[in-house]
Design a protein around this motif. Structure first.
Motif, PDB file in Angstrom:
ATOM      1  N   VAL A 270       0.850  -1.189   0.000  1.00  0.00           N
ATOM      2  CA  VAL A 270       0.000   0.000   0.000  1.00  0.00           C
ATOM      3  C   VAL A 270       0.885   1.239   0.000  1.00  0.00           C
ATOM      4  CG1 VAL A 270      -1.682   1.307   1.337  1.00  0.00           C
ATOM      5  CG2 VAL A 270      -1.884  -1.174   1.186  1.00  0.00           C
ATOM      6  N   VAL A 271       0.542   2.182  -0.837  1.00  0.00           N
ATOM      7  CA  VAL A 271       1.230   3.466  -0.867  1.00  0.00           C
ATOM      8  C   VAL A 271       0.418   4.444  -0.025  1.00  0.00           C
ATOM      9  CG1 VAL A 271       1.997   5.381  -2.319  1.00  0.00           C
ATOM     10  CG2 VAL A 271       2.197   3.026  -3.145  1.00  0.00           C
ATOM     11  N   ILE A 272       1.047   5.012   0.997  1.00  0.00           N
ATOM     12  CA  ILE A 272       0.356   5.945   1.880  1.00  0.00           C
ATOM     13  C   ILE A 272       0.598   7.372   1.385  1.00  0.00           C
ATOM     14  CG2 ILE A 272       0.141   6.828   4.228  1.00  0.00           C
ATOM     15  CD1 ILE A 272      -0.882   3.989   3.920  1.00  0.00           C
ATOM     16  N   LEU A 273      -0.488   8.071   1.124  1.00  0.00           N
ATOM     17  CA  LEU A 273      -0.432   9.463   0.689  1.00  0.00           C
ATOM     18  C   LEU A 273      -0.533  10.374   1.899  1.00  0.00           C
ATOM     19  CD1 LEU A 273      -2.998   9.094  -2.235  1.00  0.00           C
ATOM     20  CD2 LEU A 273      -0.534   8.590  -2.255  1.00  0.00           C
ATOM     21  N   ASP A 274      -0.356  11.669   1.696  1.00  0.00           N
ATOM     22  CA  ASP A 274      -0.500  12.609   2.807  1.00  0.00           C
ATOM     23  C   ASP A 274      -1.960  13.017   2.970  1.00  0.00           C
ATOM     24  OD1 ASP A 274      -0.826  14.274   0.625  1.00  0.00           O
ATOM     25  OD2 ASP A 274       0.887  15.569   1.066  1.00  0.00           O
TER      26      ASP A 274
ATOM     27  N   ALA B 276     -10.998   3.534   4.749  1.00  0.00           N
ATOM     28  CA  ALA B 276      -9.785   3.231   3.989  1.00  0.00           C
ATOM     29  C   ALA B 276      -9.562   1.719   3.888  1.00  0.00           C
ATOM     30  CB  ALA B 276      -8.582   3.914   4.628  1.00  0.00           C
ATOM     31  N   SER B 277      -9.872   0.998   4.956  1.00  0.00           N
ATOM     32  CA  SER B 277      -9.733  -0.457   4.927  1.00  0.00           C
ATOM     33  C   SER B 277     -10.686  -1.067   3.908  1.00  0.00           C
ATOM     34  CB  SER B 277     -10.011  -1.040   6.313  1.00  0.00           C
ATOM     35  OG  SER B 277      -9.077  -0.562   7.264  1.00  0.00           O
ATOM     36  N   ASN B 278     -11.888  -0.503   3.830  1.00  0.00           N
ATOM     37  CA  ASN B 278     -12.859  -0.968   2.844  1.00  0.00           C
ATOM     38  C   ASN B 278     -12.363  -0.717   1.423  1.00  0.00           C
ATOM     39  OD1 ASN B 278     -15.408   0.073   1.041  1.00  0.00           O
ATOM     40  ND2 ASN B 278     -15.929  -1.749   2.240  1.00  0.00           N
ATOM     41  N   TRP B 279     -11.775   0.464   1.185  1.00  0.00           N
ATOM     42  CA  TRP B 279     -11.240   0.772  -0.155  1.00  0.00           C
ATOM     43  C   TRP B 279     -10.103  -0.172  -0.497  1.00  0.00           C
ATOM     44  CZ3 TRP B 279     -10.697   6.473   1.714  1.00  0.00           C
ATOM     45  CH2 TRP B 279     -11.980   7.025   1.882  1.00  0.00           C
ATOM     46  N   ARG B 280      -9.292  -0.504   0.495  1.00  0.00           N
ATOM     47  CA  ARG B 280      -8.187  -1.438   0.279  1.00  0.00           C
ATOM     48  C   ARG B 280      -8.728  -2.806  -0.130  1.00  0.00           C
ATOM     49  NH1 ARG B 280      -3.893  -3.025  -1.937  1.00  0.00           N
ATOM     50  NH2 ARG B 280      -2.554  -4.432  -0.767  1.00  0.00           N
ATOM     51  N   GLN B 281      -9.779  -3.249   0.546  1.00  0.00           N
ATOM     52  CA  GLN B 281     -10.379  -4.546   0.232  1.00  0.00           C
ATOM     53  C   GLN B 281     -10.966  -4.560  -1.174  1.00  0.00           C
ATOM     54  OE1 GLN B 281     -13.185  -5.121   3.403  1.00  0.00           O
ATOM     55  NE2 GLN B 281     -11.582  -5.383   4.957  1.00  0.00           N
TER      56      GLN B 281
ATOM     57  N   GLY C   8      -5.802  14.813   8.772  1.00  0.00           N
ATOM     58  CA  GLY C   8      -4.505  15.317   9.211  1.00  0.00           C
ATOM     59  C   GLY C   8      -3.480  14.223   9.454  1.00  0.00           C
ATOM     60  N   PRO C   9      -2.297  14.615   9.950  1.00  0.00           N
ATOM     61  CA  PRO C   9      -1.231  13.642  10.215  1.00  0.00           C
ATOM     62  C   PRO C   9      -1.650  12.506  11.147  1.00  0.00           C
ATOM     63  CG  PRO C   9      -0.358  15.867  10.286  1.00  0.00           C
ATOM     64  CD  PRO C   9      -1.850  16.001  10.182  1.00  0.00           C
ATOM     65  N   GLU C  10      -2.547  12.810  12.088  1.00  0.00           N
ATOM     66  CA  GLU C  10      -2.977  11.760  13.012  1.00  0.00           C
ATOM     67  C   GLU C  10      -3.763  10.670  12.278  1.00  0.00           C
ATOM     68  OE1 GLU C  10      -6.045  15.096  13.058  1.00  0.00           O
ATOM     69  OE2 GLU C  10      -3.851  14.911  13.015  1.00  0.00           O
ATOM     70  N   HIS C  11      -4.522  11.063  11.248  1.00  0.00           N
ATOM     71  CA  HIS C  11      -5.231  10.072  10.431  1.00  0.00           C
ATOM     72  C   HIS C  11      -4.237   9.241   9.615  1.00  0.00           C
ATOM     73  CE1 HIS C  11      -8.390  13.128  11.108  1.00  0.00           C
ATOM     74  NE2 HIS C  11      -9.265  12.175  10.885  1.00  0.00           N
ATOM     75  N   ILE C  12      -3.267   9.929   9.016  1.00  0.00           N
ATOM     76  CA  ILE C  12      -2.301   9.248   8.159  1.00  0.00           C
ATOM     77  C   ILE C  12      -1.472   8.270   8.977  1.00  0.00           C
ATOM     78  CG2 ILE C  12      -0.353   9.571   6.595  1.00  0.00           C
ATOM     79  CD1 ILE C  12      -3.182  10.499   5.588  1.00  0.00           C
ATOM     80  N   ALA C  13      -1.148   8.627  10.205  1.00  0.00           N
ATOM     81  CA  ALA C  13      -0.380   7.724  11.064  1.00  0.00           C
ATOM     82  C   ALA C  13      -1.133   6.416  11.299  1.00  0.00           C
ATOM     83  CB  ALA C  13      -0.062   8.401  12.397  1.00  0.00           C
ATOM     84  N   VAL C  14      -2.440   6.503  11.481  1.00  0.00           N
ATOM     85  CA  VAL C  14      -3.249   5.299  11.692  1.00  0.00           C
ATOM     86  C   VAL C  14      -3.297   4.471  10.414  1.00  0.00           C
ATOM     87  CG1 VAL C  14      -5.580   4.456  12.184  1.00  0.00           C
ATOM     88  CG2 VAL C  14      -4.594   6.280  13.569  1.00  0.00           C
ATOM     89  N   LEU C  15      -3.480   5.116   9.260  1.00  0.00           N
ATOM     90  CA  LEU C  15      -3.480   4.373   8.002  1.00  0.00           C
ATOM     91  C   LEU C  15      -2.163   3.646   7.803  1.00  0.00           C
ATOM     92  CD1 LEU C  15      -5.202   6.670   5.319  1.00  0.00           C
ATOM     93  CD2 LEU C  15      -6.233   5.192   7.037  1.00  0.00           C
ATOM     94  N   ALA C  16      -1.058   4.383   8.016  1.00  0.00           N
ATOM     95  CA  ALA C  16       0.269   3.788   7.829  1.00  0.00           C
ATOM     96  C   ALA C  16       0.501   2.628   8.782  1.00  0.00           C
ATOM     97  CB  ALA C  16       1.351   4.849   8.014  1.00  0.00           C
ATOM     98  N   GLY C  17       0.043   2.785  10.018  1.00  0.00           N
ATOM     99  CA  GLY C  17       0.250   1.737  11.005  1.00  0.00           C
ATOM    100  C   GLY C  17      -0.570   0.494  10.758  1.00  0.00           C
ATOM    101  N   GLN C  18      -1.757   0.663  10.180  1.00  0.00           N
ATOM    102  CA  GLN C  18      -2.671  -0.477  10.021  1.00  0.00           C
ATOM    103  C   GLN C  18      -2.685  -1.082   8.626  1.00  0.00           C
ATOM    104  OE1 GLN C  18      -4.424  -1.838  12.597  1.00  0.00           O
ATOM    105  NE2 GLN C  18      -3.289  -0.397  13.890  1.00  0.00           N
ATOM    106  N   LEU C  19      -2.349  -0.291   7.600  1.00  0.00           N
ATOM    107  CA  LEU C  19      -2.521  -0.770   6.231  1.00  0.00           C
ATOM    108  C   LEU C  19      -1.217  -1.082   5.506  1.00  0.00           C
ATOM    109  CD1 LEU C  19      -5.357   1.636   5.010  1.00  0.00           C
ATOM    110  CD2 LEU C  19      -5.573  -0.680   5.937  1.00  0.00           C
ATOM    111  N   LYS C  20      -0.100  -0.554   5.958  1.00  0.00           N
ATOM    112  CA  LYS C  20       1.157  -0.811   5.271  1.00  0.00           C
ATOM    113  C   LYS C  20       1.552  -2.276   5.373  1.00  0.00           C
ATOM    114  CE  LYS C  20       4.014   3.296   4.695  1.00  0.00           C
ATOM    115  NZ  LYS C  20       5.207   4.013   5.145  1.00  0.00           N
TER     116      LYS C  20
END
Length: 299
Positions: A6-10, A269-274, A287-299
């Motif tokens: 997964v590529v994490i965007l800002d 985001a998890s649904n879009w990944r699926q 914001g950054p707090e959202h991106i941190a969660v995406l990066a932590g859970q989806l990467k």
């Protein structure tokens, strides 16, 4: 990166600038910080990288006459775009790992307004942006596009420099029917077919409600499978309530939805990944707090 990574965007820029105390007003919006508080722009980029973003987007979205006025754009448009590119490049180069810089090419005549598109004026607005950004960016991102015609015009105006072309459409937030549509009313399936003809590397959907993005991903995926093309799909949604048809993107800071805190946004985001999306980030209010969660859970 591997085929399945997964590529994490800002996320969004405007609200983060205001949170950090950068000068922020209409109509200049986030472009104001390029001249009055560039250190804040670089700090926002750095915050997204720290949160895990693999790609950051230049703060050039508001560097158009619609926001900064015809006169200022004519004299300083290219220079402002260069500043935006420089700040993003510095933040990316300071990162520990590899971070790519996407050159933001915004709606040239006003967000959510496909009716304002003027084909004859595309060159005079697009070229200063491209010229200012070119040496600093790794890829081109035409984002928040409301119609196929403007996306085609922007692609035609880009240099043959070998850099990947990413295209991101904004969608109708109203559930008027079961067919996902751009704000122009054009079906996403048609937009995806046009994107394939343009040679896009990644097709995304942004500046829209999370609820409408899943169907758009499905339509794009089905179109690409039918055409037999390998085009990545991504999404970065808003955290605002649905915007009416006469709304303008960046027309003031709307209240955020309570259900789109970082865990709530991760749900979407998890649904879009699926569904097959590989490029995931956030737009207005994310914001950054959202991106941190995406990066932590989806990467």
């Amino acid at each position: 990166m591997s085929e399945n990574s997964v590529v994490i965007l800002d996320g969004g820029m405007g609200r983060e600038l205001q949170r950090r105390g950068a000068p922020f007003r209409q109509p200049e919006w986030s472009a104001l910080a390029l001249t009055e508080a560039p250190q804040h722009v670089q700090a926002v980029h750095a915050a997204y990288i720290e949160s895990g973003a693999n790609v950051i987007t230049t703060n050039s979205y508001a560097v158009v006459p619609f926001h900064i006025g015809e006169a200022l754009f004519a004299t300083q448009g290219q220079a402002l775009a260069a500043v935006a590119g420089t700040l993003a490049r510095k933040a990316a180069d300071a990162a520990q790992g590899t971070v790519q810089v996407a050159g933001s090419l915004p709606p040239l005549f006003g967000s959510y307004r496909p009716d304002l598109f003027e084909a004859a004026r595309v060159g005079e607005i697009l070229q200063p942006l491209v010229n200012g950004l070119a040496e600093h960016v790794d890829l081109w991102l035409a984002e928040t596009q409301s119609s196929i015609a403007e996306a085609q015009a922007i692609r035609a105006g880009l240099p043959q420099d070998g850099k990947p072309f990413w295209l991101s459409f904004t969608l109708q937030d109203e559930d008027t029917d079961e067919v996902p549509r751009l704000r122009s009313g054009e079906p996403v399936a048609e937009a995806a077919q046009a994107a394939a003809a343009l040679g896009v590397a990644t097709l995304l959907f942004n500046c829209s409600q999370p609820e409408v993005i899943g169907a758009a991903i499905d339509a794009a995926k089905a179109t690409f499978e039918r055409l037999g093309v390998d085009i990545k799909i991504g999404a970065y949604a808003n955290a605002f309530p649905p915007q009416p048809k006469d709304a303008k993107a960046n027309d003031g800071l709307d209240e955020l939805r309570d259900d789109l805190d970082p865990p709530g946004y991760l749900h979407w985001a998890s649904n879009w990944r699926q569904r097959g999306a590989s490029h995931l980030g956030g737009c207005c209010g994310i914001g950054p707090e959202h991106i941190a969660v995406l990066a932590g859970q989806l990467k």
